[in-house]
Scaffold this active site. Sequence first.
Site, PDB file in Angstrom:
ATOM      1  N   ASP A  51      25.390  46.474 -10.831  1.00 37.27           N
ATOM      2  CA  ASP A  51      24.966  45.071 -10.617  1.00 37.27           C
ATOM      3  C   ASP A  51      26.091  44.134 -11.062  1.00 37.27           C
ATOM      4  O   ASP A  51      26.442  43.172 -10.363  1.00 37.27           O
ATOM      5  CB  ASP A  51      23.715  44.731 -11.460  1.00 37.27           C
ATOM      6  CG  ASP A  51      22.486  45.524 -11.070  1.00 37.27           C
ATOM      7  OD1 ASP A  51      21.541  44.939 -10.541  1.00 37.27           O
ATOM      8  OD2 ASP A  51      22.467  46.746 -11.312  1.00 37.27           O
ATOM      9  N   THR A  86      17.345  47.638  -8.235  1.00 37.45           N
ATOM     10  CA  THR A  86      18.042  48.279  -9.359  1.00 37.45           C
ATOM     11  C   THR A  86      17.218  49.417  -9.963  1.00 37.45           C
ATOM     12  O   THR A  86      17.748  50.481 -10.290  1.00 37.45           O
ATOM     13  CB  THR A  86      18.361  47.233 -10.449  1.00 37.45           C
ATOM     14  OG1 THR A  86      19.209  46.240  -9.865  1.00 37.45           O
ATOM     15  CG2 THR A  86      19.062  47.858 -11.639  1.00 37.45           C
TER      16      THR A  86
HETATM   17 MG    MG Z   1      19.427  42.542  -8.283  1.00 35.91          MG
END
Ligand code: MG
Length: 273
Positions: A51, A86
């Site tokens: 990320d 995620t």
């Molecule tokens: Mg995200």
Amino acid sequence: MSSSPAVLMRLMASAFSVAEKAGDVVRSVLKAGDLDVVAKTGANDLQTKADRLAQQSICASLARKFPRITIIGEELVVWVDPLDGTKEYTEGLLDHVTVLIGVAYEGRAIGGVINQPFYNYEMGPGAVLGRTIWGVLGLGAFGFDLREVPAGQHIVTTTRSHSNKLVTDCVDAMRPHKVIRVGGAGNKIIQLIEGKASAYVFASPGCKKWDTCAPEAILHAVGGKLADVHGNSYTYHRDVQHMNAAGVLATLRDFDYYASRVPASVKLALLTA
Ligand code: MG
Ligand code: AMP
Ligand code: MG
């Protein structure tokens, strides 16, 4: 902004290549094996090294190519989710993962890029890994084959890791023939435009503007609709609240059928100020 079509198309072209580069980052972090997972607000709100690196890569590239983007930022805003899904990324559900770059003009989502870094990952050697879908309002959407769920089939796609009673009450009220629970807002919009699901139902706060901007632009470019559970559109001005507080309801067709089935109790619980 008299040059907006030209600026928009340059921005879309850059967003396309920048999203592919971010997809490379997402793949290589997984390959290296150290995800360095951090819980942001809790165990269901995770962030990994992918990320962070993808975010840096996207923002640095766009800022370099469009130094004036902050000047025109009042009108043209770019919403970035460097890694959508995620939770699923950390669990190895790799085809749920996307990179999202959305462009908003005067508060409306008008352009979107969705890179799916692990598309085809279960196809074995020889298959091309990853793909990029993009769309512009008034132009269309590209990089996939548009398909619809057969008429009369109600197939609902919803969250797998952020469910609660409101979410399940609303899903049940749709009288679905089938419910698909998968991660990622980008992934769920792909399901709508590829004819795997007829409605994306998420009757809860949790999704943010960067989750919905690119998907909304692509869905709208092919005649679909993404809104909150009341049927009200979200806006994407730079100062807007990040949280999509009144949930997400999205369809390629038949939005009104699904909107009409949202229970009053759900609407009441998701009333926004
Ligand atoms: Mg995200
Ligand atoms: P999901 O369908 O659960 O994958 O959610 C779609 C997007 O919204 C993902 O980026 C999630 O991280 C985000 N999201 C949804 N609900 C929550 C929540 N309760 N907390 C944090 N993020 C959420
Ligand atoms: Mg996300």
